[in-house]
Design a protein around this motif. Structure first.
Motif, short mmCIF file in Angstrom:
data_model
loop_
_atom_site.label_atom_id
_atom_site.label_comp_id
_atom_site.label_asym_id
_atom_site.label_seq_id
_atom_site.Cartn_x
_atom_site.Cartn_y
_atom_site.Cartn_z
N ARG A 18 1.03 -1.37 0.00
CA ARG A 18 -0.09 0.03 -0.08
C ARG A 18 0.70 1.39 -0.04
O ARG A 18 0.63 2.26 -0.71
CB ARG A 18 -1.02 -0.18 1.26
N ARG A 20 3.75 1.57 -1.22
CA ARG A 20 4.50 1.65 -2.39
C ARG A 20 3.57 2.11 -3.41
O ARG A 20 3.98 2.99 -4.12
CB ARG A 20 5.08 0.16 -2.91
N ARG A 21 2.36 1.66 -3.47
CA ARG A 21 1.40 2.40 -4.35
C ARG A 21 1.07 3.69 -4.12
O ARG A 21 0.88 4.31 -5.03
CB ARG A 21 0.15 1.34 -4.14
N LEU A 22 0.78 3.99 -2.80
CA LEU A 22 0.78 5.37 -2.47
C LEU A 22 1.80 6.33 -3.10
O LEU A 22 1.68 7.33 -3.57
CB LEU A 22 0.32 5.76 -1.25
N ALA A 24 3.90 5.72 -5.27
CA ALA A 24 3.99 6.12 -6.83
C ALA A 24 3.02 6.87 -7.16
O ALA A 24 3.38 7.56 -8.26
CB ALA A 24 3.76 4.71 -7.43
N ILE A 25 1.93 7.05 -6.62
CA ILE A 25 0.82 8.28 -6.90
C ILE A 25 1.22 9.53 -6.37
O ILE A 25 1.28 10.58 -7.23
CB ILE A 25 -0.40 7.81 -6.47
N PHE A 26 1.42 9.73 -5.24
CA PHE A 26 1.55 11.12 -4.50
C PHE A 26 3.19 11.16 -4.16
O PHE A 26 3.37 12.52 -4.00
CB PHE A 26 0.95 11.00 -3.21
#
Length: 66
Positions: A18, A20-22, A24-26
């Motif tokens: 989670r 890592r995903r966030l 990558a986005i923010f």
């Protein structure tokens, strides 16, 4: 905006997935540690007092242990 439905076949993501995903986005908005938690010379950080800081420190009375 309604929340998307969860995919029942998709496994729940772990905390690191989670993050890592966030990230990558923010992006990495906040560091893991604050400046006061790190060593004074860590990460190549060079701190130089400004002229106003130097003046203020010079105004400290001797009995205050300046």
């Amino acid at each position: 905006m309604p929340e998307p439905e969860a995919d029942p076949e998709r496994e729940p993501e772990t905390d690191w997935q989670r993050r890592r995903r966030l990230a990558a986005i923010f992006g990495d908005v906040l560091p893991d540690t604050t400046r006061d938690e790190r060593d004074a010379g860590s990460a190549g950080e060079v701190r130089k007092d400004s002229a106003s800081d130097a003046w203020l420190k010079a105004q400290v009375p001797p009995h205050h242990g300046g």
